[in-house]
Design a protein around this motif. Structure first.
Motif, PDB file in Angstrom:
ATOM      1  N   UNK A 211       1.033  -0.617  -0.248  1.00 45.33           N
ATOM      2  CA  UNK A 211      -0.412   0.021  -0.320  1.00 45.33           C
ATOM      3  C   UNK A 211       0.722   1.706   0.264  1.00 45.33           C
ATOM      4  N   UNK A 212       0.292   1.977  -0.914  1.00 46.03           N
ATOM      5  CA  UNK A 212       0.920   4.108  -0.983  1.00 46.03           C
ATOM      6  C   UNK A 212       0.307   4.340   0.294  1.00 46.03           C
ATOM      7  N   UNK A 213       1.657   5.426   0.379  1.00 49.23           N
ATOM      8  CA  UNK A 213       0.749   6.357   1.895  1.00 49.23           C
ATOM      9  C   UNK A 213       0.795   7.442   1.335  1.00 49.23           C
ATOM     10  N   UNK A 214       0.248   8.554   1.376  1.00 48.91           N
ATOM     11  CA  UNK A 214       0.517   9.973   1.484  1.00 48.91           C
ATOM     12  C   UNK A 214       0.390  10.064   0.386  1.00 48.91           C
ATOM     13  N   UNK A 215       0.047  11.341  -0.375  1.00 49.67           N
ATOM     14  CA  UNK A 215      -0.121  12.168  -1.653  1.00 49.67           C
ATOM     15  C   UNK A 215       1.000  10.822  -3.379  1.00 49.67           C
ATOM     16  N   UNK A 216       1.095   9.902  -2.785  1.00 52.24           N
ATOM     17  CA  UNK A 216       2.688   9.774  -3.545  1.00 52.24           C
ATOM     18  C   UNK A 216       1.258   8.718  -5.395  1.00 52.24           C
ATOM     19  N   UNK A 217       1.873   9.556  -6.576  1.00 55.65           N
ATOM     20  CA  UNK A 217       1.160   9.542  -7.300  1.00 55.65           C
ATOM     21  C   UNK A 217       0.051  10.078  -7.207  1.00 55.65           C
ATOM     22  N   UNK A 218      -0.196  11.202  -6.520  1.00 57.32           N
ATOM     23  CA  UNK A 218      -1.274  12.133  -7.040  1.00 57.32           C
ATOM     24  C   UNK A 218      -1.109  13.333  -6.604  1.00 57.32           C
ATOM     25  N   UNK A 219      -0.907  14.007  -7.481  1.00 56.81           N
ATOM     26  CA  UNK A 219      -0.852  15.061  -7.922  1.00 56.81           C
ATOM     27  C   UNK A 219      -1.889  16.084  -7.508  1.00 56.81           C
ATOM     28  N   UNK A 220      -3.230  15.850  -8.475  1.00 54.79           N
ATOM     29  CA  UNK A 220      -4.258  16.598  -8.977  1.00 54.79           C
ATOM     30  C   UNK A 220      -4.498  16.469  -7.420  1.00 54.79           C
ATOM     31  N   UNK A 221      -4.782  15.975  -6.543  1.00 53.31           N
ATOM     32  CA  UNK A 221      -5.344  15.733  -5.376  1.00 53.31           C
ATOM     33  C   UNK A 221      -4.167  16.887  -4.448  1.00 53.31           C
ATOM     34  N   UNK A 222      -3.563  16.383  -4.273  1.00 52.92           N
ATOM     35  CA  UNK A 222      -2.063  17.202  -3.371  1.00 52.92           C
ATOM     36  C   UNK A 222      -2.353  18.961  -4.167  1.00 52.92           C
ATOM     37  N   UNK A 223      -2.610  19.155  -5.150  1.00 47.76           N
ATOM     38  CA  UNK A 223      -2.591  20.231  -5.412  1.00 47.76           C
ATOM     39  C   UNK A 223      -4.057  21.207  -4.610  1.00 47.76           C
TER      40      UNK A 223
END
Length: 94
Positions: free
Chosen positions: A2-14
């Motif tokens: 499982x990946x945690x945080x905003x790994x591979x999610x630039x849209x949701x991070x922004x």
């Protein structure tokens, strides 16, 4: 794995950073100006209000709940990919 945080999610991070910044840093009168005002959108041509109405919540509690929900939606971005998810978020958000 499982990946945690905003790994591979630039849209949701922004989206989370923009929402947190707007919710915590903007004064209430500016937040109200970002809201959806239908007569101004239709009559005045202020189409930018269709996008900015999603950035700022009115209270701190709304901002916290909104950030939690946005953080949970990062899983959908990982499933769809950033391009498809960005198009989906843009089209369904307005």
């Amino acid at each position: 794995m499982t990946t945690h945080g905003f790994h591979c999610t630039p849209i949701m991070k922004a989206a989370c950073l923009a929402t947190a910044g707007a919710g915590l840093l903007l004064p209430p009168d500016i937040k109200a100006a970002l809201g959806l005002d239908v007569p101004r959108v239709l009559g005045g041509g202020e189409l930018w209000r269709l996008l900015t109405r999603h950035l700022a919540f009115e209270s701190l509690g709304d901002t916290c709940v909104g950030l939690i929900l946005l953080y949970r939606f990062r899983q959908f971005e990982r499933l769809l990919g950033s391009g498809k998810f960005g198009a989906f978020a843009l089209l369904t958000g307005t």
